[in-house]
Design a protein around this motif. Structure first.
Motif, PDB file in Angstrom:
ATOM      1  N   GLU A 291      49.611 -25.590  -0.732  1.00 55.72           N
ATOM      2  CA  GLU A 291      48.593 -25.031   0.149  1.00 55.72           C
ATOM      3  C   GLU A 291      48.919 -23.588   0.538  1.00 55.72           C
ATOM      4  O   GLU A 291      50.083 -23.175   0.579  1.00 55.72           O
ATOM      5  CB  GLU A 291      48.498 -25.861   1.434  1.00 55.72           C
ATOM      6  CG  GLU A 291      47.783 -27.191   1.271  1.00 55.72           C
ATOM      7  CD  GLU A 291      46.282 -27.022   1.089  1.00 55.72           C
ATOM      8  OE1 GLU A 291      45.787 -25.874   1.184  1.00 55.72           O
ATOM      9  OE2 GLU A 291      45.611 -28.040   0.849  1.00 55.72           O
ATOM     10  N   ASP A 292      47.864 -22.852   0.832  1.00 55.39           N
ATOM     11  CA  ASP A 292      47.999 -21.527   1.420  1.00 55.39           C
ATOM     12  C   ASP A 292      48.280 -21.746   2.911  1.00 55.39           C
ATOM     13  O   ASP A 292      47.366 -21.969   3.705  1.00 55.39           O
ATOM     14  CB  ASP A 292      46.711 -20.728   1.219  1.00 55.39           C
ATOM     15  CG  ASP A 292      46.800 -19.319   1.783  1.00 55.39           C
ATOM     16  OD1 ASP A 292      47.676 -19.073   2.631  1.00 55.39           O
ATOM     17  OD2 ASP A 292      45.969 -18.480   1.401  1.00 55.39           O
ATOM     18  N   GLN A 293      49.546 -21.721   3.290  1.00 50.17           N
ATOM     19  CA  GLN A 293      49.934 -22.104   4.649  1.00 50.17           C
ATOM     20  C   GLN A 293      49.290 -21.237   5.721  1.00 50.17           C
ATOM     21  O   GLN A 293      48.883 -21.736   6.780  1.00 50.17           O
ATOM     22  CB  GLN A 293      51.463 -22.063   4.782  1.00 50.17           C
ATOM     23  CG  GLN A 293      52.168 -23.110   3.948  1.00 50.17           C
ATOM     24  CD  GLN A 293      53.641 -23.227   4.289  1.00 50.17           C
ATOM     25  OE1 GLN A 293      54.131 -22.602   5.234  1.00 50.17           O
ATOM     26  NE2 GLN A 293      54.363 -24.042   3.526  1.00 50.17           N
ATOM     27  N   GLU A 294      49.163 -19.953   5.470  1.00 44.61           N
ATOM     28  CA  GLU A 294      48.577 -19.073   6.481  1.00 44.61           C
ATOM     29  C   GLU A 294      47.103 -19.391   6.700  1.00 44.61           C
ATOM     30  O   GLU A 294      46.616 -19.385   7.835  1.00 44.61           O
ATOM     31  CB  GLU A 294      48.761 -17.606   6.072  1.00 44.61           C
ATOM     32  CG  GLU A 294      50.206 -17.145   6.084  1.00 44.61           C
ATOM     33  CD  GLU A 294      50.875 -17.396   7.427  1.00 44.61           C
ATOM     34  OE1 GLU A 294      50.255 -17.077   8.470  1.00 44.61           O
ATOM     35  OE2 GLU A 294      52.008 -17.905   7.434  1.00 44.61           O
TER      36      GLU A 294
END
Length: 291
Positions: A123-126
């Motif tokens: 996932e794109d954590q930000e």
């Protein structure tokens, strides 16, 4: 004033991602946060905990998180080429051995176990954290609003019980002087009956009455109770969390009322002490749910 009971739910969505946060809180001595997350979203736990610790001081809080990712790049499908070839060879061998024609289709081949593997991409954590903060902020606002509304209702109820307790203290104070007078009259009558032919020793009677008056005096307890009630009212108007302080004050009220009950030698005073303990117990039960 805030209750520790509340509920909040909110969602946030963007770019094919959607997060729903649900918060439930009940009373607890301290702030106890229980977070339920998918393992893949474990990186969000510290963010959630820090946000809640900054907004709440007490209560058991359950946090439920639902997450959906419908983006095209959310998942990968991987072909196990070696395993697919092995299945193909096995099918061909089975046709040769059985003397049957091989009618294997591509759909048969890819339906075999582990030939195709579906996996979640990292996932794109930000991006996920940004959605989380939006949903969590809305859910937390709703939770606090509900806790505040419940707290206001509880404050009014507590003020009403404090007023009743103050009335009981007033009635008890009015009865207190009569207790000594009643004892003196009873004692005089009894001594006169026992000593019909002997002059009554007035000095001894005065000493006995004075000893009794000192032993059953409740003026100090009543004064402290009035002070506790006033402190209790003032705390209810504070904007900071006061649950622990209120709990302590209620314990002190109960201590004073127990002392009054133990000293009481008059049925009317005893009755008022029982009523007072009942009101204090109602306060204690309510205070347990105040932040």
């Amino acid at each position: 004033m805030q209750s520790m009971t509340g509920y909040g739910r909110a969602s946030a969505a963007a770019d094919g991602r959607e997060i729903t946060v649900e918060l439930k809180s009940v009373n607890h001595r301290f702030l106890d946060i229980n977070i339920r997350l998918y393992r893949s979203l474990g990186f969000l736990e510290d963010t959630i905990r820090t946000k809640l610790q900054g907004a709440l001081s007490r209560g058991h809080v359950d946090v439920y998180l639902q997450y959906k990712n419908t983006r095209e790049d959310a998942r990968d499908v991987t072909l196990n080429e070696a395993l697919a070839s092995a299945y193909k060879r096995a099918f061909d061998k089975a046709a040769e051995v059985s003397g049957l024609s091989s009618d294997i289709a591509l759909s048969h081949l890819i339906a075999q176990p582990d030939v195709l593997t579906l996996s979640e991409r990292e996932e794109d954590q930000e991006a996920v954290k940004a959605l989380l903060m939006e949903a969590l902020g809305k859910a937390l606002t709703e939770l606090i609003a509900m806790r505040g509304a419940e707290g206001e209702r509880m404050k009014n109820d507590l003020l009403a019980h404090a007023e009743l307790l103050e009335e009981i203290v007033g009635k008890t104070a009015a009865l207190a002087p009569g207790v000594v007078t009643e004892y003196r009259d009873r004692l005089r009558q009894r001594m006169e009956e026992l000593l019909k032919e002997v002059p009554l020793d007035e000095a001894r009677l005065v000493n006995e009455v004075a000893f009794f008056a000192d032993r059953c005096a409740i003026d100090e307890e009543l004064a402290r109770l009035r002070s506790h009630i006033e402190q209790f009212r003032d705390m209810l108007l504070e904007e900071q969390p006061v649950g622990r302080k209120l709990d302590f004050i209620v314990q002190e009220m109960n201590r004073e009322m127990n002392t009054i009950a133990s000293k009481a030698s008059n049925k009317d005073v005893t009755a008022q002490a029982v009523e007072g303990k009942s009101e204090i117990e109602k306060l204690r039960e309510q205070v347990q749910n105040i932040e």
